[in-house]
Structure formats: C-alpha cells, structure tokens
Design an enzyme around this catalytic site. Structure first.
Site, PDB file in Angstrom:
ATOM      1  N   SER A  23      71.836  42.942  72.710  1.00  0.00           N
ATOM      2  CA  SER A  23      70.877  42.559  71.671  1.00  0.00           C
ATOM      3  C   SER A  23      69.461  42.318  72.183  1.00  0.00           C
ATOM      4  O   SER A  23      68.517  42.305  71.380  1.00  0.00           O
ATOM      5  CB  SER A  23      71.365  41.295  70.942  1.00  0.00           C
ATOM      6  OG  SER A  23      71.465  40.202  71.841  1.00  0.00           O
ATOM      7  N   ARG A  24      69.302  42.139  73.504  1.00  0.00           N
ATOM      8  CA  ARG A  24      67.975  41.813  74.032  1.00  0.00           C
ATOM      9  C   ARG A  24      67.772  42.434  75.416  1.00  0.00           C
ATOM     10  O   ARG A  24      68.725  42.806  76.085  1.00  0.00           O
ATOM     11  CB  ARG A  24      67.776  40.292  74.139  1.00  0.00           C
ATOM     12  CG  ARG A  24      67.760  39.559  72.818  1.00  0.00           C
ATOM     13  CD  ARG A  24      67.597  38.057  73.011  1.00  0.00           C
ATOM     14  NE  ARG A  24      68.767  37.468  73.660  1.00  0.00           N
ATOM     15  CZ  ARG A  24      68.862  36.196  74.030  1.00  0.00           C
ATOM     16  NH1 ARG A  24      67.835  35.387  73.834  1.00  0.00           N
ATOM     17  NH2 ARG A  24      69.955  35.736  74.599  1.00  0.00           N
ATOM     18  N   TYR A 162      74.757  32.901  91.203  1.00  0.00           N
ATOM     19  CA  TYR A 162      74.467  34.201  90.587  1.00  0.00           C
ATOM     20  C   TYR A 162      74.664  35.345  91.590  1.00  0.00           C
ATOM     21  O   TYR A 162      75.276  36.369  91.272  1.00  0.00           O
ATOM     22  CB  TYR A 162      73.043  34.195  90.056  1.00  0.00           C
ATOM     23  CG  TYR A 162      72.629  35.462  89.347  1.00  0.00           C
ATOM     24  CD1 TYR A 162      73.116  35.758  88.071  1.00  0.00           C
ATOM     25  CD2 TYR A 162      71.748  36.354  89.941  1.00  0.00           C
ATOM     26  CE1 TYR A 162      72.734  36.912  87.417  1.00  0.00           C
ATOM     27  CE2 TYR A 162      71.360  37.513  89.283  1.00  0.00           C
ATOM     28  CZ  TYR A 162      71.852  37.793  88.024  1.00  0.00           C
ATOM     29  OH  TYR A 162      71.476  38.943  87.368  1.00  0.00           O
TER      30      TYR A 162
END
Length: 254
Positions: A23-24, A162
C-alpha cells in the site's frame, strides 16, 4: 535505412502476482510496476486501509486488488493464498515486501522490538512462501522475490534486530532456491539501500549527511528503482538467475 528495433518480452502479461505490504513506499511501486507489465496483482496491507484504497483509485485500468492480511498469522495467510488461487487458478509471482523496523541501540531494545521485527520480517516471509510454493510446484512454474536490505551485509548502529532479520531472509532465499529449483521455481532477493520512503524518513532526517557520504552515487534511491529490480527478477529476462541477492543501493559503503 532505419535502425533496427528490439522488443523485450518479459513474459508477465496475464500472469498472477501477490505482493505483501503493497500500500505504500516500495511495496506500492512494485504493485504498480507489475500491474503495468500486464499482471493481475493482489497486494496485502495491514492497518492503513486508506493508503490501500489510494493505490486502487490512482491506477484505473490496471488489474489490482487489495486484501487485508496479517502476515504473522499463518491461518490468515493460508486463506489469502487459497482465495487467490480459487479466483485466478494460480500464483505466478510472490513478492515478500512487508517489513517493519524497530531501531535502537542494543541495550535499549525491548523484547517486543525483537519479537515484532522477526515475526513480521521472517515469519511473514515463511508463511507466505509455505502457502504459495505447493501451488507453484504443481504448475512447475513460479518466481519468488524477497525484499532484504543493505543492512543484512553492511553493519549499522541501532539495527541489530533489523539486520539479523534481513540476514535471515537472505539465508532463507538461498535455501529455498535449492529446495524448489528442480520444480521450475526461482527464488531471489533484492536488497535496497536507503530509499526515499516514509519508513526511512527518520533515519534520513537524523543522519542524512553521514548516509550520503557512504553512498557512491550521492543520492537516495527511489521506490521505482527497487520496483524495476523486482520486475526483472520476476520476468523471463532473469530466467537463469536463482538463489541470488541483488543489491540496489547506489554503491552503499563500497
């Protein structure tokens, strides 16, 4: 005499793609690039329904659908994949883009900072691949592209969780490529550098000069540039490439 022209056939028109976290940012760019190649693209989103609807409304004429799915929930992932196959008959391309960051120095990281990053960045990839691979194997055709990060190989402060998650994505990619290659499936990864997205805004604001000093091209990457790499690895043009990680990082920390 006019110069000869060459037409590049990517083999994607009419095929079916599933993109997670579409979506982004980079995910949206991937969705739009594959749809412009003539694919029927379904993308997942989690919390921002308005952003998902914006992708649909901004691309009239392209075949794009959105479905709300939490990649950490294996049952929800299975329902998503089964539903797509029931509608379209197959899945030709899976792009595992969904990911999160919870950056902080190691002594300041909370248990949930590790849990959230690994559940989303690793378990989500595992869940979607596990659900999609049997369908691809039955067709003896399929391409999987996982989104890694320059962080997997280039150390950075505050990103131990991460970086570890993306390193795991790369190891997963190589092992799965070996596992499914004989059935006609290809599995690769793209490792973006620092890209102009909402996710990277904070780090670019805090350490922009330091970051750019480590980038050979002296600029940030664009989501569309990552999308082109994903398109390539999804297409017939990369037919003899599997188990590889393609860095798209402007020469970061060379």
């Amino acid at each position: 005499m006019s110069a000869p022209t060459f037409q590049i056939e990517d083999g994607l028109a009419g095929r079916i793609a599933l993109v997670t976290g579409g979506s982004r940012g980079i995910g949206r760019a991937i969705v739009e690039r594959l749809a412009k190649a003539g694919m029927d693209v379904t993308f997942t989103y989690l919390g921002n329904e308005a952003a998902a609807q914006e992708v649909l409304s901004a691309n009239p004429g392209l075949t794009i659908a959105a479905v709300k799915v939490d990649g950490r929930d294996s049952a929800a992932v299975n329902r998503c994949v089964d539903g797509l196959v029931e509608r379209a008959g197959r899945i030709d391309v899976l792009v595992n883009n969904a990911g999160v960051i919870r950056d902080n120095l190691l002594p300041l990281l909370e248990d949930d900072d590790l849990k959230t990053v690994f559940e989303t960045n690793i378990e989500g990839v595992f869940h979607f691949c596990r659900a999609v691979v049997p369908y691809m194997m039955s067709k003896r055709h399929g391409r999987i592209v996982n989104l890694s990060s320059v962080s997997a190989t280039k150390g950075g402060r505050g990103q131990t969780n991460y970086a570890a998650s993306k390193g795991a994505v790369e190891a997963f990619t190589r092992s799965l490529a070996v596992e499914v290659g004989r059935r006609g499936l290809r599995v690769n990864a793209v490792a973006p550098g620092v890209i102009e997205t909402e996710m990277s805004q904070e780090v670019r604001s805090l350490a922009g000069d330091e970051i750019l000093s480590n980038v050979v091209l002296k600029r940030y990457g664009l989501p569309a540039e990552i999308a082109e790499a994903v398109w390539f690895l999804s297409s017939d043009l990369s037919g003899y490439i599997t188990g590889q990680v393609l860095p798209v990082d402007g020469g970061f920390k060379m």
